[in-house]
Scaffold this motif. Structure first.
Motif, PDB file in Angstrom:
ATOM      1  N   VAL A   1      -4.011   1.127  -2.621  1.00  0.00           N
ATOM      2  CA  VAL A   1      -4.618   1.826  -1.645  1.00  0.00           C
ATOM      3  C   VAL A   1      -4.858   1.207  -0.108  1.00  0.00           C
ATOM      4  O   VAL A   1      -5.146   0.230  -0.189  1.00  0.00           O
ATOM      5  CB  VAL A   1      -5.954   2.395  -2.222  1.00  0.00           C
ATOM      6  CG1 VAL A   1      -6.943   1.202  -2.287  1.00  0.00           C
ATOM      7  CG2 VAL A   1      -6.667   3.514  -1.453  1.00  0.00           C
TER       8      VAL A   1
ATOM      9  N   LEU B   1      -6.459   6.925   1.643  1.00  0.00           N
ATOM     10  CA  LEU B   1      -7.599   7.656   1.197  1.00  0.00           C
ATOM     11  C   LEU B   1      -8.840   7.220   1.978  1.00  0.00           C
ATOM     12  O   LEU B   1      -8.993   6.047   2.343  1.00  0.00           O
ATOM     13  CB  LEU B   1      -7.867   7.557  -0.285  1.00  0.00           C
ATOM     14  CG  LEU B   1      -6.663   8.350  -1.249  1.00  0.00           C
ATOM     15  CD1 LEU B   1      -6.936   7.673  -2.733  1.00  0.00           C
ATOM     16  CD2 LEU B   1      -6.894   9.442  -1.134  1.00  0.00           C
TER      17      LEU B   1
ATOM     18  N   ILE C   1      -0.838   4.599  -0.796  1.00  0.00           N
ATOM     19  CA  ILE C   1      -1.789   5.708  -0.680  1.00  0.00           C
ATOM     20  C   ILE C   1      -2.878   5.467   0.186  1.00  0.00           C
ATOM     21  O   ILE C   1      -3.747   4.533   0.138  1.00  0.00           O
ATOM     22  CB  ILE C   1      -2.511   5.912  -2.162  1.00  0.00           C
ATOM     23  CG1 ILE C   1      -1.478   6.246  -3.196  1.00  0.00           C
ATOM     24  CG2 ILE C   1      -3.363   7.449  -2.040  1.00  0.00           C
ATOM     25  CD1 ILE C   1      -1.931   6.382  -4.656  1.00  0.00           C
TER      26      ILE C   1
ATOM     27  N   ILE D   1      -6.415   3.389  -9.062  1.00  0.00           N
ATOM     28  CA  ILE D   1      -6.434   2.535  -8.044  1.00  0.00           C
ATOM     29  C   ILE D   1      -7.555   1.377  -8.327  1.00  0.00           C
ATOM     30  O   ILE D   1      -7.429   0.173  -8.087  1.00  0.00           O
ATOM     31  CB  ILE D   1      -7.407   3.440  -6.783  1.00  0.00           C
ATOM     32  CG1 ILE D   1      -6.218   4.244  -6.233  1.00  0.00           C
ATOM     33  CG2 ILE D   1      -7.964   2.477  -5.813  1.00  0.00           C
ATOM     34  CD1 ILE D   1      -6.924   5.229  -5.192  1.00  0.00           C
TER      35      ILE D   1
ATOM     36  N   ASN E   1      -8.326   7.837  -8.913  1.00  0.00           N
ATOM     37  CA  ASN E   1      -9.296   6.715  -8.739  1.00  0.00           C
ATOM     38  C   ASN E   1      -9.106   5.691  -9.897  1.00  0.00           C
ATOM     39  O   ASN E   1      -9.213   4.540  -9.791  1.00  0.00           O
ATOM     40  CB  ASN E   1     -10.769   7.232  -8.605  1.00  0.00           C
ATOM     41  CG  ASN E   1     -11.119   7.700  -7.189  1.00  0.00           C
ATOM     42  OD1 ASN E   1     -11.570   6.638  -6.295  1.00  0.00           O
ATOM     43  ND2 ASN E   1     -11.167   8.739  -7.090  1.00  0.00           N
TER      44      ASN E   1
ATOM     45  N   GLN F   1       0.813  -1.269   0.086  1.00  0.00           N
ATOM     46  CA  GLN F   1       0.194  -0.179   0.138  1.00  0.00           C
ATOM     47  C   GLN F   1       0.857   1.225  -0.008  1.00  0.00           C
ATOM     48  O   GLN F   1       1.746   1.374   0.710  1.00  0.00           O
ATOM     49  CB  GLN F   1      -1.064  -0.040   1.317  1.00  0.00           C
ATOM     50  CG  GLN F   1      -1.874  -1.151   1.142  1.00  0.00           C
ATOM     51  CD  GLN F   1      -2.965  -1.381   2.356  1.00  0.00           C
ATOM     52  OE1 GLN F   1      -2.169  -0.961   3.237  1.00  0.00           O
ATOM     53  NE2 GLN F   1      -4.149  -1.832   2.176  1.00  0.00           N
TER      54      GLN F   1
ATOM     55  N   THR G   1      -9.829  12.684  -2.528  1.00  0.00           N
ATOM     56  CA  THR G   1      -8.365  13.187  -2.460  1.00  0.00           C
ATOM     57  C   THR G   1      -8.288  14.443  -1.667  1.00  0.00           C
ATOM     58  O   THR G   1      -7.125  14.994  -1.795  1.00  0.00           O
ATOM     59  CB  THR G   1      -7.732  13.179  -3.856  1.00  0.00           C
ATOM     60  OG1 THR G   1      -8.509  14.038  -4.672  1.00  0.00           O
ATOM     61  CG2 THR G   1      -7.827  11.835  -4.221  1.00  0.00           C
TER      62      THR G   1
END
Length: 635
Positions: free
Chosen positions: A282, A202, A200, A275, A272, A198, A230
């Motif tokens: 994520v 969010l 990021i 991801i 997005n 991982q 974000t």
């Protein structure tokens, strides 16, 4: 004497006039540490949905970041309005924080000039600030069509891994429209829960935007389920660089733009889409770290009481006007920090050694040496006070370059706001005004300007807020702030109680050209000053009307009854008959209003309150080159 030692206005109405009679002068609420205002619980808040994505009641308490660990925060900011938003955001962070902070600010030139001055004068312990030029990053994102109101700046979070220092491994990235309701160290501690893959962190998007069912033909960018917002991001910069983040997002954006015309939500759409393709990147964060107040928000399922809330995100274009069941509570939380006295946030972090702010150590030693028994200790302490300065508090357009242009320079406090509209009607040229205000008064001033058709139409008036601290009025420091921000070759050093003749601006520029002052010599134009004691007064439009008003007793030369020595060297008797410029010799106590080059000597900041502040400045001007000229009037 006016409040806080302001210069006096004489007589009942005291409408003071500066007429274009030009002269020429050769010169030598503190809060408890807990929660800001607002109820402890939200009336009517639903319990967290046990089957939904946005549960807050099941979130276990997170450990804080290690004591004294330096936390890194990145923010993209451009323009005057966004700079004000950053200040409110930073106040909310500082209110709760217990760790040193390093702010990484990606700014345009306007925001940098504002925030550099602000943080330099704020002198908050254990806060470092680094700036990065947004203009240098524009080529990296300018190829992406974006319909979001943030423009190119809304895409710049994508390039942070390549912009921030290579030795920086972790950073919290924030939008300017978020407000903290908790210690940011709790958010930083969530990095410890990232898996090895991982990169990021969010919070899930709290609307159905990415489900594509908000309206007919609504076609959003691809996303994993509801997608992610974000406004609050945890970035493992080291891992993003290792996985080739730049190539990854560029390839994804390029592919999606083959079938989609543009991004609708700026960087969020591209995050997005990446991801969706690489879901393992994520780390979903608890929803309380980004409670989103968008138009179609589903955030109510995220919290049941005020203590649940961590970060509020005003992610609707309507901002504080958004429709939400608990918007009153959220608005109060935001307004708490908007109007909070930033001086109270200059507190040390106990037990955390940190490098002192440049100049802070010397300043602290000077304060410690003050003798409380000294009759002048209050004045000496005021001289040592470092006031926070927020230059160009409102949107301001640079004046077009003109070799002989003149900026009116003045200072004022809250009790003189009513002079601004009349001043704008009388002076059509650029102005640089320093205002001595509290944080709460600064917001009242903002609303005052927005509600005025006259003031809101003027983009060539630069307002600079110097935040109030101490009992005495720092009149010369205010003048220096306004003078330093003037951008034209010449400045008209005035006071806020004076109204110039309607054609004075054009007349001054013509006189500078006629007298060939441009760069040839150091000189000052003296503007004779008059006053009236009448509430109702017809403003003179010619020298003949001025003379008639003087003869009728409707006008007087300025301070004629109280302090005639202050303007006696102007020689008004000679001025009445003059048809050509004449020299004026300096004399003790002379304090005329003058037009001088922008690089003239600054005012002595040791003068505070009322008296002798302008007299001393004129002495210094005269000491450079003796003598003065006074042109005749020509309206």
């Amino acid at each position: 004497m006016l409040p806080r030692g302001r210069p006096r206005a004489l007589g009942a109405a005291a409408l003071l006039l500066l007429l274009l009679l030009l002269g020429f002068f050769q010169f030598g609420g503190d809060l408890e540490y807990g929660r800001p205002r607002g109820a402890a619980a939200l009336d009517g808040a639903p319990p967290a949905d046990p089957g939904g994505h946005n549960r807050s009641d099941c979130v276990q308490p997170r450990p804080l970041a290690p004591k004294c660990e330096l936390l890194h925060v990145a923010i993209v900011c451009a323009g005057h309005n966004s700079s004000r938003d950053v200040v409110t955001l930073v106040k909310s962070i500082l209110f709760y924080r217990k760790n040193p902070l390093h702010l990484h600010l990606v700014t345009d030139a306007v925001a940098r000039s504002i925030l550099e001055m602000l943080f330099h004068t704020w002198m908050v312990p254990a806060v470092r600030v680094s700036f990065y030029d947004a203009d240098e990053l524009k080529p990296q994102v300018s190829w992406i069509p974006n319909k979001h109101y943030s423009g190119l700046y809304g895409l710049m979070k994508l390039v942070l891994p390549g912009t921030l220092p290579l030795d920086l491994a972790r950073v919290i990235v924030l939008d300017t429209d978020v407000t903290f309701a908790s210690d940011i160290a709790e958010l930083w501690a969530l990095f410890a829960h990232f898996s090895d893959e991982q990169v990021i962190g969010l919070v899930e998007n709290q609307s159905d935007w990415y489900l594509g069912n908000l309206w007919r033909n609504h076609r959003p960018w691809p996303a994993l389920g509801r997608g992610f917002n974000t406004g609050v991001i945890l970035l493992r910069l080291d891992r993003l660089r290792q996985v080739g983040w730049e190539q990854m997002w560029r390839l994804t954006a390029t592919r999606e733009l083959l079938t989609l015309p543009a991004t609708s939500l700026a960087d969020q759409d591209i995050f997005n889409a990446v991801i969706k393709e690489h879901p393992g990147l994520v780390r979903p964060l608890p929803c309380v770290w980004n409670v989103q107040l968008s138009d179609h928000t589903l955030a109510e399922g995220c919290y049941s009481e005020a203590s649940d809330l961590k970060v509020i995100h005003w992610n609707s274009p309507k901002k504080l006007r958004v429709k939400n069941k608990h918007v009153g509570f959220f608005r109060n939380l935001y307004l708490t920090f908007l109007e909070y006295d930033g001086n109270l946030l200059r507190r040390e972090l106990f037990g955390c050694p940190s490098l002192p702010h440049p100049g802070a150590e010397q300043w602290q030693r000077a304060l410690a040496q003050l003798d409380g028994e000294d009759a002048c200790s209050e004045f000496r302490q005021q001289q040592l006070t470092v006031h926070r300065v927020h230059v160009t508090f409102l949107p301001h357009e640079l004046p077009p370059p003109r070799p002989l242009d003149v900026t009116l320079v003045a200072q004022l406090s809250m009790d003189r706001l009513q002079m601004l509209e009349a001043l704008c009607r009388h002076w059509p040229g650029p102005m640089s005004l320093a205002l001595y205000l509290t944080d709460a008064e600064a917001q009242q001033f903002l609303r005052f300007v927005e509600a005025s058709a006259v003031l809101s139409a003027r983009q060539d008036v630069a307002y600079h807020v110097v935040y109030r601290e101490g009992p005495l009025y720092p009149i010369n420091q205010l003048r220096n702030v306004a003078l330093a921000q003037a951008l034209t070759p010449y400045v008209f050093l005035s006071d806020i109680d004076f109204l110039p003749a309607y054609s004075l601006y054009d007349y001054l520029r013509a006189s500078i050209e006629q007298l060939e002052l441009g760069g040839r010599r150091k000189a000052a134009l003296v503007v004779p000053a008059f006053e009236t004691l009448h509430y109702r007064f017809s403003f003179p439009r010619s020298k003949a009307e001025v003379l008639a008003s003087l003869d009728a007793g409707a006008l007087y030369t300025f301070r004629y009854h109280e302090w005639p020595r202050g303007h006696a060297p102007t020689d008004y008797a000679r001025w009445r008959e003059a048809q050509a410029p004449y020299r004026v010799q300096w004399a003790a106590d002379y304090e005329p209003y003058v037009v001088v080059p922008r690089d003239c000597p600054r005012y002595d900041p040791r003068f505070v309150g009322f008296g002798w502040n302008k007299v001393a400045h004129i002495v210094e001007l005269d000491a450079q080159v003796r003598g003065a000229l006074l042109p005749p009037v020509s309206i």
